[in-house]
Design a protein around this motif. Structure first.
Motif, PDB file in Angstrom:
ATOM      1  N   LYS A  55      48.310  87.954 -39.768  1.00 24.18           N
ATOM      2  CA  LYS A  55      47.066  87.496 -40.411  1.00 24.18           C
ATOM      3  C   LYS A  55      45.918  87.859 -39.467  1.00 24.18           C
ATOM      4  O   LYS A  55      46.061  87.713 -38.256  1.00 24.18           O
ATOM      5  CB  LYS A  55      47.081  85.972 -40.597  1.00 24.18           C
ATOM      6  N   SER A  56      44.807  88.312 -40.030  1.00 25.89           N
ATOM      7  CA  SER A  56      43.716  88.713 -39.162  1.00 25.89           C
ATOM      8  C   SER A  56      43.159  87.497 -38.419  1.00 25.89           C
ATOM      9  O   SER A  56      42.504  86.637 -38.990  1.00 25.89           O
ATOM     10  CB  SER A  56      42.616  89.374 -39.980  1.00 25.89           C
ATOM     11  N   VAL A  57      43.449  87.415 -37.122  1.00 27.50           N
ATOM     12  CA  VAL A  57      43.108  86.206 -36.388  1.00 27.50           C
ATOM     13  C   VAL A  57      41.612  86.091 -36.096  1.00 27.50           C
ATOM     14  O   VAL A  57      41.124  85.007 -35.780  1.00 27.50           O
ATOM     15  CB  VAL A  57      43.920  86.083 -35.066  1.00 27.50           C
ATOM     16  N   THR A  58      40.879  87.200 -36.231  1.00 32.54           N
ATOM     17  CA  THR A  58      39.433  87.112 -36.007  1.00 32.54           C
ATOM     18  C   THR A  58      38.789  86.214 -37.069  1.00 32.54           C
ATOM     19  O   THR A  58      37.736  85.627 -36.841  1.00 32.54           O
ATOM     20  CB  THR A  58      38.776  88.508 -36.009  1.00 32.54           C
ATOM     21  N   GLU A  59      39.461  86.076 -38.217  1.00 28.56           N
ATOM     22  CA  GLU A  59      38.943  85.171 -39.256  1.00 28.56           C
ATOM     23  C   GLU A  59      39.208  83.702 -38.916  1.00 28.56           C
ATOM     24  O   GLU A  59      38.719  82.805 -39.587  1.00 28.56           O
ATOM     25  CB  GLU A  59      39.585  85.497 -40.615  1.00 28.56           C
ATOM     26  N   LYS A  60      40.022  83.469 -37.912  1.00 25.79           N
ATOM     27  CA  LYS A  60      40.337  82.090 -37.527  1.00 25.79           C
ATOM     28  C   LYS A  60      39.564  81.668 -36.291  1.00 25.79           C
ATOM     29  O   LYS A  60      39.999  80.803 -35.537  1.00 25.79           O
ATOM     30  CB  LYS A  60      41.838  81.939 -37.283  1.00 25.79           C
ATOM     31  N   GLY A  61      38.443  82.317 -36.053  1.00 26.16           N
ATOM     32  CA  GLY A  61      37.601  81.923 -34.930  1.00 26.16           C
ATOM     33  C   GLY A  61      38.001  82.539 -33.613  1.00 26.16           C
ATOM     34  O   GLY A  61      37.490  82.139 -32.555  1.00 26.16           O
ATOM     35  N   VAL A  62      38.899  83.511 -33.648  1.00 22.91           N
ATOM     36  CA  VAL A  62      39.292  84.171 -32.400  1.00 22.91           C
ATOM     37  C   VAL A  62      38.239  85.224 -32.046  1.00 22.91           C
ATOM     38  O   VAL A  62      37.876  86.051 -32.871  1.00 22.91           O
ATOM     39  CB  VAL A  62      40.683  84.830 -32.537  1.00 22.91           C
ATOM     40  N   ARG A  63      37.738  85.151 -30.811  1.00 22.94           N
ATOM     41  CA  ARG A  63      36.740  86.125 -30.376  1.00 22.94           C
ATOM     42  C   ARG A  63      37.417  87.300 -29.678  1.00 22.94           C
ATOM     43  O   ARG A  63      37.065  88.445 -29.883  1.00 22.94           O
ATOM     44  CB  ARG A  63      35.734  85.442 -29.440  1.00 22.94           C
ATOM     45  N   LYS A  64      38.390  86.996 -28.861  1.00 19.95           N
ATOM     46  CA  LYS A  64      39.093  88.044 -28.106  1.00 19.95           C
ATOM     47  C   LYS A  64      40.525  87.619 -27.838  1.00 19.95           C
ATOM     48  O   LYS A  64      40.799  86.428 -27.624  1.00 19.95           O
ATOM     49  CB  LYS A  64      38.456  88.239 -26.722  1.00 19.95           C
ATOM     50  N   ILE A  65      41.381  88.606 -27.795  1.00 23.36           N
ATOM     51  CA  ILE A  65      42.716  88.399 -27.243  1.00 23.36           C
ATOM     52  C   ILE A  65      42.675  89.012 -25.843  1.00 23.36           C
ATOM     53  O   ILE A  65      42.167  90.123 -25.671  1.00 23.36           O
ATOM     54  CB  ILE A  65      43.776  89.071 -28.131  1.00 23.36           C
ATOM     55  N   ILE A  66      43.145  88.275 -24.855  1.00 19.93           N
ATOM     56  CA  ILE A  66      43.109  88.792 -23.484  1.00 19.93           C
ATOM     57  C   ILE A  66      44.540  88.994 -22.995  1.00 19.93           C
ATOM     58  O   ILE A  66      45.268  88.041 -22.731  1.00 19.93           O
ATOM     59  CB  ILE A  66      42.341  87.841 -22.543  1.00 19.93           C
ATOM     60  N   LEU A  67      44.907  90.263 -22.932  1.00 20.87           N
ATOM     61  CA  LEU A  67      46.240  90.644 -22.462  1.00 20.87           C
ATOM     62  C   LEU A  67      46.209  90.724 -20.949  1.00 20.87           C
ATOM     63  O   LEU A  67      45.330  91.385 -20.395  1.00 20.87           O
ATOM     64  CB  LEU A  67      46.556  92.051 -22.945  1.00 20.87           C
ATOM     65  N   THR A  68      47.155  90.102 -20.293  1.00 17.72           N
ATOM     66  CA  THR A  68      47.206  90.230 -18.839  1.00 17.72           C
ATOM     67  C   THR A  68      48.364  91.132 -18.430  1.00 17.72           C
ATOM     68  O   THR A  68      49.362  91.239 -19.142  1.00 17.72           O
ATOM     69  CB  THR A  68      47.376  88.864 -18.154  1.00 17.72           C
ATOM     70  N   GLY A  69      48.198  91.786 -17.300  1.00 16.66           N
ATOM     71  CA  GLY A  69      49.254  92.640 -16.758  1.00 16.66           C
ATOM     72  C   GLY A  69      49.196  92.593 -15.252  1.00 16.66           C
ATOM     73  O   GLY A  69      48.117  92.456 -14.674  1.00 16.66           O
ATOM     74  N   SER A  70      50.361  92.727 -14.616  1.00 20.05           N
ATOM     75  CA  SER A  70      50.394  92.575 -13.149  1.00 20.05           C
ATOM     76  C   SER A  70      49.825  93.804 -12.437  1.00 20.05           C
ATOM     77  O   SER A  70      49.436  93.729 -11.286  1.00 20.05           O
ATOM     78  CB  SER A  70      51.832  92.384 -12.694  1.00 20.05           C
ATOM     79  N   GLY A  71      49.798  94.957 -13.128  1.00 20.97           N
ATOM     80  CA  GLY A  71      49.364  96.192 -12.468  1.00 20.97           C
ATOM     81  C   GLY A  71      50.538  96.985 -11.920  1.00 20.97           C
ATOM     82  O   GLY A  71      50.366  98.098 -11.435  1.00 20.97           O
ATOM     83  N   GLY A  72      51.728  96.402 -11.998  1.00 25.69           N
ATOM     84  CA  GLY A  72      52.934  97.134 -11.615  1.00 25.69           C
ATOM     85  C   GLY A  72      53.097  97.317 -10.123  1.00 25.69           C
ATOM     86  O   GLY A  72      52.280  96.850  -9.326  1.00 25.69           O
ATOM     87  N   PRO A  73      54.159  98.033  -9.720  1.00 26.50           N
ATOM     88  CA  PRO A  73      54.484  98.159  -8.294  1.00 26.50           C
ATOM     89  C   PRO A  73      53.485  99.013  -7.492  1.00 26.50           C
ATOM     90  O   PRO A  73      53.487  98.949  -6.273  1.00 26.50           O
ATOM     91  CB  PRO A  73      55.866  98.831  -8.313  1.00 26.50           C
ATOM     92  N   PHE A  74      52.645  99.810  -8.162  1.00 25.56           N
ATOM     93  CA  PHE A  74      51.753 100.713  -7.426  1.00 25.56           C
ATOM     94  C   PHE A  74      50.299 100.273  -7.438  1.00 25.56           C
ATOM     95  O   PHE A  74      49.391 101.059  -7.173  1.00 25.56           O
ATOM     96  CB  PHE A  74      51.872 102.138  -8.002  1.00 25.56           C
ATOM     97  N   ARG A  75      50.091  98.987  -7.747  1.00 30.16           N
ATOM     98  CA  ARG A  75      48.707  98.523  -7.890  1.00 30.16           C
ATOM     99  C   ARG A  75      47.929  98.596  -6.583  1.00 30.16           C
ATOM    100  O   ARG A  75      46.705  98.700  -6.598  1.00 30.16           O
ATOM    101  CB  ARG A  75      48.701  97.099  -8.446  1.00 30.16           C
ATOM    102  N   ASP A  76      48.618  98.551  -5.442  1.00 32.41           N
ATOM    103  CA  ASP A  76      47.903  98.569  -4.165  1.00 32.41           C
ATOM    104  C   ASP A  76      47.988  99.911  -3.439  1.00 32.41           C
ATOM    105  O   ASP A  76      47.526 100.046  -2.313  1.00 32.41           O
ATOM    106  CB  ASP A  76      48.426  97.447  -3.249  1.00 32.41           C
TER     107      ASP A  76
END
Ligand code: NAD
Ligand code: MG
Length: 386
Positions: free
Chosen positions: A160-181
């Motif tokens: 269901k289109s969640v933007t119609e339910k008052g959602v402004r953004k979905i924020i996906l998080t990610g660790s950046g993996g083993p090579f982030r540094d």
């Protein structure tokens, strides 16, 4: 349990073993690891054990004659057990596009489908979600980010289109993996072993490499767009090195709801298995005092070109996402077998995408054709460069 011998398979079976009163296993399936399957059959005695590889099925058959478990072989057997009457829940945890058909078989049989196999949704999203609605299947996300988003959304938000339910953004998080540094130049020489050594999660080789290139987050972006019926600019991607906040939903009243927990796949799996109940999963309680700090930074799309490729594929629509996924699978396979370098993964996918046409993706035939063509093209491009 599709993909019983894998990492998600193991985590799922660990939960099932904790709740013998709640769950009984109908079938376990795997590709060719008959030794592992033998061990699982001895522990769980499912009604059926399915090996996709026929020879492995024969070896398993010889080894478990003393058990009541029946051994089946081949791809159609995967589809059959996924759709079998009497099965309530199908855990879709095969890795890659090969998981599409058995997962669709479960969808078409109207099962509760616990989706870990994100590639199936990325390569055939429109068709997949259409069929979920048409056959009344109950789709529940196992991918930790999507399960987190699912928990942060109002009930009944899948497809269901969640933007119609008052959602402004979905924020996906990610660790950046083993090579982030690691600095960008050193990425040239990283090995498959280094790519598979994820700092926070213990996963199968393919998704581990995807996490290192961040194609995993790209695939998850597309997965979220299909699952929650949003556009790619409704989804922000943040790097969060602790992997404690598994994703968030921001609402237009200013509220941001996050789901937190230790990085252990047994939490999202248990959530989806028991939904709307909550069951014990064996996961260590989260100790926020010990974590003490939560960091968030922007995901740099120059450093992680696969993120940009995924956004482009979504924008192009149709079979572009099928092509993206197929080219990535071939690139990862060749990186794991040391035929291409880590930094060639996004370059190869870019070339395959540039040289492929985008077709509508509402028919299974055109999807499978696009998948096949992209794989062929990717293999040719690898050969041309050596
Ligand atoms: P894995 O490599 O550990 O296991 C893959 C499973 O798929 C095995 O049981 C294998 O036998 C089966 N399989 C492989 N090829 C097959 C074929 N041709 N036919 C039939 N079965 C086949 O992978 P995994 O890490 O468990 O990941 C499984 C899926 O879950 C992937 O799509 C991945 O993206 C997703 N996922 C995994 C994690 C994780 O923590 N491992 C987290 C989120 C999502
Ligand atoms: Mg994930």
């Amino acid at each position: 349990m599709l993909g019983a011998t894998g990492s998600i398979g193991q985590s799922t079976l660990d939960i099932i073993a904790r709740h013998p009163d709640r769950y009984a296993l109908y079938a376990l399936t795997a590709n060719n690891n008959h030794q592992k399957m033998l061990q699982l059959c001895r522990q769980f005695t499912p009604r059926f054990a399915v090996m996709r590889d026929v020879e492995s099925a024969q070896l398993l058959q010889q080894a478990i004659q003393d058990l009541p478990t029946e051994v089946l072989a081949g791809e159609t057997a995967l589809d059959e057990v996924a759709a079998a009457e009497g099965v309530d829940v199908v855990v879709a945890a095969i890795v890659g596009a090969v998981g599409l058909m058995p997962t669709l078989a479960a969808v078409r049989a109207g099962k509760r489908v616990l989706l870990a196999n994100k590639e199936a949704l990325v390569m055939a999203g429109a068709l997949f979600m259409d069929e979920v609605l048409r056959y009344g299947a109950e789709l529940l996300p196992v991918d930790s980010e999507h399960n987190a988003i699912f928990q942060c959304l109002p009930p009944g938000s899948i497809s269901k289109s969640v933007t119609e339910k008052g959602v402004r953004k979905i924020i996906l998080t990610g660790s950046g993996g083993p090579f982030r540094d690691i600095d960008a130049e050193s990425l040239e020489d990283v090995t498959p072993e280094q790519a598979c050594a994820h700092p926070n999660w213990d996963m199968g080789p393919k998704i581990s490499v995807d996490s290192a290139t961040m194609m995993n987050k790209g695939l998850e972006l597309i997965e979220a767009c299909w699952m929650f019926a949003v556009d790619q600019d409704d989804v922000d991607i943040l790097l969060h090195r602790q992997s404690i906040v598994h994703s968030m939903v921001a609402y237009n009243d200013g509220s941001v709801i996050a789901q937190m927990g230790n990085p252990d796949m047994r939490t999202p799996i248990a959530n989806a298995l028991a939904w709307p109940d909550r069951i014990e999963s064996g996961v260590e309680p989260l100790n926020l005092l010990q974590v003490s700090q939560l960091d968030f930074t922007l995901a740099d799309e120059e450093r992680y070109p696969c993120l940009k490729l995924a956004r482009e594929a979504w924008n192009q629509g149709g079979t572009s996402m099928t092509v993206l996924n197929a080219a990535n699978e071939i690139a990862v396979e060749h990186f794991l077998s040391r035929q291409i370098k880590f930094t060639e993964i996004p370059r190869l996918i870019t070339k395959v995408m540039e040289q492929s046409t985008t077709e509508p993706a509402d028919e299974l035939d055109s999807i499978m054709q696009a998948d096949f063509n992209a794989r062929e093209l990717a293999r040719q491009l690898v050969e041309l460069r050596t």
